[in-house]
Motif scaffolding. Structure first.
Motif, PDB file in Angstrom:
ATOM      1  N   HIS A 165      58.709  54.330 122.640  1.00 25.65           N
ATOM      2  CA  HIS A 165      60.163  54.449 122.849  1.00 25.65           C
ATOM      3  C   HIS A 165      60.684  53.622 124.024  1.00 25.65           C
ATOM      4  CE1 HIS A 165      60.740  57.451 119.792  1.00 25.65           C
ATOM      5  NE2 HIS A 165      59.810  58.232 120.306  1.00 25.65           N
ATOM      6  N   HIS A 166      59.831  52.876 124.688  1.00 24.03           N
ATOM      7  CA  HIS A 166      60.240  52.038 125.820  1.00 24.03           C
ATOM      8  C   HIS A 166      60.903  52.870 126.919  1.00 24.03           C
ATOM      9  CE1 HIS A 166      59.452  48.565 123.220  1.00 24.03           C
ATOM     10  NE2 HIS A 166      60.160  49.178 122.300  1.00 24.03           N
ATOM     11  N   ILE A 221      68.671  37.598 116.790  1.00 27.16           N
ATOM     12  CA  ILE A 221      67.520  38.462 117.091  1.00 27.16           C
ATOM     13  C   ILE A 221      66.207  37.683 117.063  1.00 27.16           C
ATOM     14  CG2 ILE A 221      66.234  40.495 116.316  1.00 27.16           C
ATOM     15  CD1 ILE A 221      68.853  41.641 115.272  1.00 27.16           C
ATOM     16  N   ARG A 222      66.075  36.751 116.114  1.00 24.34           N
ATOM     17  CA  ARG A 222      64.892  35.880 116.006  1.00 24.34           C
ATOM     18  C   ARG A 222      63.591  36.682 115.914  1.00 24.34           C
ATOM     19  NH1 ARG A 222      66.477  31.761 120.969  1.00 24.34           N
ATOM     20  NH2 ARG A 222      68.601  31.301 120.249  1.00 24.34           N
ATOM     21  N   GLY A 223      63.658  37.824 115.269  1.00 24.80           N
ATOM     22  CA  GLY A 223      62.464  38.630 115.088  1.00 24.80           C
ATOM     23  C   GLY A 223      61.997  39.352 116.333  1.00 24.80           C
ATOM     24  N   GLY A 224      62.814  39.350 117.401  1.00 21.30           N
ATOM     25  CA  GLY A 224      62.420  40.003 118.645  1.00 21.30           C
ATOM     26  C   GLY A 224      62.684  41.491 118.638  1.00 21.30           C
ATOM     27  N   ASP A 225      62.328  42.142 119.739  1.00 25.24           N
ATOM     28  CA  ASP A 225      62.528  43.577 119.914  1.00 25.24           C
ATOM     29  C   ASP A 225      63.989  43.826 120.287  1.00 25.24           C
ATOM     30  OD1 ASP A 225      62.569  46.226 120.607  1.00 25.24           O
ATOM     31  OD2 ASP A 225      60.813  46.146 121.908  1.00 25.24           O
ATOM     32  N   PRO A 226      64.721  44.676 119.535  1.00 26.35           N
ATOM     33  CA  PRO A 226      66.125  44.950 119.858  1.00 26.35           C
ATOM     34  C   PRO A 226      66.339  45.522 121.262  1.00 26.35           C
ATOM     35  CG  PRO A 226      65.618  45.716 117.647  1.00 26.35           C
ATOM     36  CD  PRO A 226      64.313  45.324 118.282  1.00 26.35           C
ATOM     37  N   GLU A 227      65.283  46.118 121.855  1.00 26.51           N
ATOM     38  CA  GLU A 227      65.395  46.660 123.204  1.00 26.51           C
ATOM     39  C   GLU A 227      65.168  45.589 124.272  1.00 26.51           C
ATOM     40  OE1 GLU A 227      66.322  49.623 124.017  1.00 26.51           O
ATOM     41  OE2 GLU A 227      66.366  50.535 122.032  1.00 26.51           O
ATOM     42  N   ASP A 228      64.703  44.421 123.857  1.00 23.31           N
ATOM     43  CA  ASP A 228      64.450  43.322 124.800  1.00 23.31           C
ATOM     44  C   ASP A 228      65.778  42.831 125.372  1.00 23.31           C
ATOM     45  OD1 ASP A 228      63.871  40.980 126.127  1.00 23.31           O
ATOM     46  OD2 ASP A 228      62.449  40.267 124.623  1.00 23.31           O
ATOM     47  N   PRO A 229      65.927  42.817 126.721  1.00 25.22           N
ATOM     48  CA  PRO A 229      67.189  42.373 127.321  1.00 25.22           C
ATOM     49  C   PRO A 229      67.632  40.983 126.875  1.00 25.22           C
ATOM     50  CG  PRO A 229      65.822  43.434 128.978  1.00 25.22           C
ATOM     51  CD  PRO A 229      64.986  43.299 127.734  1.00 25.22           C
ATOM     52  N   MET A 249      69.896  63.805 125.882  1.00 24.19           N
ATOM     53  CA  MET A 249      69.106  62.921 125.024  1.00 24.19           C
ATOM     54  C   MET A 249      69.467  63.133 123.563  1.00 24.19           C
ATOM     55  SD  MET A 249      64.953  62.812 124.700  1.00 24.19           S
ATOM     56  CE  MET A 249      64.653  61.936 126.217  1.00 24.19           C
ATOM     57  N   ASP A 250      69.370  62.073 122.790  1.00 20.60           N
ATOM     58  CA  ASP A 250      69.604  62.162 121.357  1.00 20.60           C
ATOM     59  C   ASP A 250      68.662  63.215 120.758  1.00 20.60           C
ATOM     60  OD1 ASP A 250      70.595  60.955 118.719  1.00 20.60           O
ATOM     61  OD2 ASP A 250      68.420  60.798 118.521  1.00 20.60           O
ATOM     62  N   PRO A 251      69.196  64.176 119.981  1.00 19.40           N
ATOM     63  CA  PRO A 251      68.346  65.257 119.456  1.00 19.40           C
ATOM     64  C   PRO A 251      67.150  64.763 118.650  1.00 19.40           C
ATOM     65  CG  PRO A 251      70.666  65.790 119.145  1.00 19.40           C
ATOM     66  CD  PRO A 251      70.613  64.370 119.638  1.00 19.40           C
ATOM     67  N   ASP A 252      67.334  63.716 117.850  1.00 15.80           N
ATOM     68  CA  ASP A 252      66.213  63.194 117.061  1.00 15.80           C
ATOM     69  C   ASP A 252      65.118  62.626 117.959  1.00 15.80           C
ATOM     70  OD1 ASP A 252      67.428  63.872 114.670  1.00 15.80           O
ATOM     71  OD2 ASP A 252      68.432  61.929 114.461  1.00 15.80           O
ATOM     72  N   LEU A 253      65.521  61.935 119.034  1.00 17.91           N
ATOM     73  CA  LEU A 253      64.550  61.392 119.975  1.00 17.91           C
ATOM     74  C   LEU A 253      63.816  62.520 120.694  1.00 17.91           C
ATOM     75  CD1 LEU A 253      63.249  59.086 121.548  1.00 17.91           C
ATOM     76  CD2 LEU A 253      65.255  59.055 123.055  1.00 17.91           C
ATOM     77  N   ALA A 254      64.553  63.568 121.089  1.00 16.25           N
ATOM     78  CA  ALA A 254      63.924  64.705 121.776  1.00 16.25           C
ATOM     79  C   ALA A 254      62.892  65.385 120.876  1.00 16.25           C
ATOM     80  CB  ALA A 254      64.997  65.705 122.209  1.00 16.25           C
ATOM     81  N   ARG A 255      63.244  65.546 119.599  1.00 17.89           N
ATOM     82  CA  ARG A 255      62.290  66.172 118.672  1.00 17.89           C
ATOM     83  C   ARG A 255      61.038  65.317 118.501  1.00 17.89           C
ATOM     84  NH1 ARG A 255      67.009  68.305 116.153  1.00 17.89           N
ATOM     85  NH2 ARG A 255      67.438  66.330 115.107  1.00 17.89           N
ATOM     86  N   ASP A 256      61.217  63.991 118.446  1.00 17.97           N
ATOM     87  CA  ASP A 256      60.058  63.108 118.275  1.00 17.97           C
ATOM     88  C   ASP A 256      59.149  63.168 119.499  1.00 17.97           C
ATOM     89  OD1 ASP A 256      58.766  61.058 116.571  1.00 17.97           O
ATOM     90  OD2 ASP A 256      59.137  59.761 118.299  1.00 17.97           O
ATOM     91  N   ILE A 257      59.750  63.212 120.695  1.00 19.86           N
ATOM     92  CA  ILE A 257      58.958  63.321 121.926  1.00 19.86           C
ATOM     93  C   ILE A 257      58.187  64.636 121.946  1.00 19.86           C
ATOM     94  CG2 ILE A 257      59.163  63.620 124.430  1.00 19.86           C
ATOM     95  CD1 ILE A 257      61.522  61.571 124.227  1.00 19.86           C
ATOM     96  N   ASP A 258      58.845  65.704 121.526  1.00 16.30           N
ATOM     97  CA  ASP A 258      58.187  67.008 121.463  1.00 16.30           C
ATOM     98  C   ASP A 258      56.995  66.957 120.508  1.00 16.30           C
ATOM     99  OD1 ASP A 258      57.816  69.747 121.915  1.00 16.30           O
ATOM    100  OD2 ASP A 258      59.075  70.297 120.222  1.00 16.30           O
ATOM    101  N   GLU A 259      57.196  66.347 119.344  1.00 14.52           N
ATOM    102  CA  GLU A 259      56.118  66.261 118.349  1.00 14.52           C
ATOM    103  C   GLU A 259      54.950  65.425 118.847  1.00 14.52           C
ATOM    104  OE1 GLU A 259      57.971  64.789 114.837  1.00 14.52           O
ATOM    105  OE2 GLU A 259      59.139  66.621 114.471  1.00 14.52           O
ATOM    106  N   ILE A 260      55.250  64.323 119.532  1.00 19.07           N
ATOM    107  CA  ILE A 260      54.183  63.473 120.071  1.00 19.07           C
ATOM    108  C   ILE A 260      53.365  64.240 121.105  1.00 19.07           C
ATOM    109  CG2 ILE A 260      53.702  61.440 121.495  1.00 19.07           C
ATOM    110  CD1 ILE A 260      56.084  60.074 120.137  1.00 19.07           C
ATOM    111  N   GLY A 306      67.626  50.131 126.614  1.00 19.63           N
ATOM    112  CA  GLY A 306      66.290  49.623 126.885  1.00 19.63           C
ATOM    113  C   GLY A 306      65.792  49.889 128.292  1.00 19.63           C
ATOM    114  N   ARG A 307      66.586  50.640 129.079  1.00 17.15           N
ATOM    115  CA  ARG A 307      66.204  50.943 130.463  1.00 17.15           C
ATOM    116  C   ARG A 307      66.407  52.433 130.703  1.00 17.15           C
ATOM    117  NH1 ARG A 307      68.983  46.363 130.064  1.00 17.15           N
ATOM    118  NH2 ARG A 307      68.212  44.451 131.036  1.00 17.15           N
ATOM    119  N   ALA A 308      65.413  53.203 130.365  1.00 23.05           N
ATOM    120  CA  ALA A 308      65.532  54.655 130.467  1.00 23.05           C
ATOM    121  C   ALA A 308      64.295  55.240 131.128  1.00 23.05           C
ATOM    122  CB  ALA A 308      65.743  55.271 129.090  1.00 23.05           C
TER     123      ALA A 308
END
Length: 392
Positions: A292-293, A10-18, A226-237, A258-260
């Motif tokens: 959320h990328h 990982i080298r400290g990078g973003d896990p969503e980075d290809p 969509m993952d329910p937790d992600l949907a709730r966070d988007i709603d809250e934002i 990482g591609r959504a």
């Protein structure tokens, strides 16, 4: 050691980075190929020494695991290719396709091992006890347990279903090898011949793992909610912004880790400044992209929220919940006339409901006209693209 390998990948990078995912996939695949080939060689040799179909079958399973690691490695490498004219959303789904190919291969291997085990039941061969084979099986259990913890840690670090599946496969291999070891000991010390039965258990573990892997890789390819937790966070934002009254019709498109992309409708005050509201919507899209990328498109729905309309909307929403507790409404409008009042809204029918769209519309219409005969409901029934548990 596992933590050191994770840091190196990982080298400290973003896990969503290809590129980070490619490194992790290469490391996981390389480790899997090496260890599984060593285990397969040892078990096949042990199976020949002892004439044990169960030990040999477990070795063949390790060969299939090595092939799985090869396909996983290739899949991660192909998935990081940049978007092009033919594939404008990138190649991220190669990771899922690779997993599906591997899953089908595992199912075929399970059927073959089961056939060999059945043959052993009807054509018994003496199992020769060998301390070497016992040592090989014990080492295999230790190695597979390490691979389970390694792949699970890697999968959780970059949120990869492919690596989580590899971890589950390693755990099932640990259990199946344990069964083989116990059968060899039972045959030697108690003269209980369970070699064929143990082979069938190994086959069952392989088939179970293969089926679960098929299910996990098919879901994102077919399109899952969509993952329910992600949907709730988007709603809250979204609703944290003053002029967004609520969101609905949240649609999520998964083109690989990482591609959504997603889109939803945001209800805003009809009397608001259109330019200011549009600027706010742009800001929300950028905020969701940064957090959320996910590339986001938001459609504005102007709604009237005067006291009378709001009170009626709450009544209609309560009537919908009486029909089904998970049923919701949105885009509510009232258009009064001299003889009747049009109530225009969309009724969200959960997939878990036993009602058809026609039955839900009829039930809602009946309740509204009992509430006020002058109401003329104009109802559009739809289903949510998000898991019913996320509906508010």
């Amino acid at each position: 050691m596992i933590k050191a390998l994770l840091r190196a990948a990982i080298r400290g990078g973003d896990p969503e980075d290809p590129e980070v995912r490619r490194r992790c996939g290469a490391l996981s695949g390389g480790v899997g190929i090496l260890l599984n080939l060593l285990l397969a060689t040892g078990k096949l040799a042990g199976g020949l020494i002892t004439s044990s179909v169960a030990i040999a079958a477990d070795g063949v399973n390790n060969l299939s695991d090595a092939a799985t690691s090869v396909v996983t490695l290739i899949g991660f490498r192909l998935s990081v290719q940049a978007a092009d004219a033919d594939h404008p959303f990138g190649h991220g789904r190669f990771e899922y396709i690779a997993g599906l190919v591997v899953s089908l291969a595992i199912l075929l291997m399970g059927l073959e091992v089961g056939r060999s085990a059945c043959s052993s039941l009807f054509h018994r061969e003496e199992v020769l006890f060998s301390p070497v084979a016992i040592v090989i099986l014990c080492l295999s259990i230790a190695v597979k347990l390490w691979m389970f913890f390694f792949n699970r840690a890697m999968g959780r670090a970059i949120d990869s279903t492919a690596m989580e599946a590899a971890a589950a496969d390693s755990l099932s291999d640990t259990l199946s090898t344990g069964v083989v070891l116990l059968s060899a000991l039972a045959d030697h010390f108690f003269r209980i011949h369970v070699d064929g039965l143990a082979g069938l258990l190994v086959a069952a573990f392989i088939l179970k793992t293969g089926w679960e892997s098929v299910r996990d890789t098919l879901d994102p390819l077919l399109g899952r909610p969509m993952d329910p937790d992600l949907a709730r966070d988007i709603d809250e934002i979204a609703v944290s912004h003053e002029n967004i009254l609520g969101i609905h019709d949240l649609v999520y498109h998964d083109y690989g880790p990482g591609r959504a992309m997603m889109s939803f409708h945001a209800e805003v005050p009809a009397e608001g400044d259109i330019l200011a509201l549009h600027d706010m919507i742009d800001h929300v899209e950028q905020e969701l992209k940064a957090r959320h990328h996910i590339d986001t498109v938001i459609h504005m729905d102007p709604v009237v929220r005067d006291e009378h309309t709001e009170a009626t909307r709450r009544q209609v929403a309560e009537l919908a919940r009486e029909i089904d507790p998970a049923m919701t409404i949105h885009d509510f409008r009232m258009v009064p006339g001299p003889t009747h009042t049009n109530l225009i809204f969309e009724l969200v029918l959960p997939y878990s409901s036993r009602l058809t769209e026609s039955e839900a519309r009829s039930a809602m219409t009946e309740k509204l006209q009992n509430l006020d005969p002058s109401f003329n409901p104009i109802i559009q029934v739809e289903h949510s693209f998000v898991d019913d548990r996320t509906e508010r």
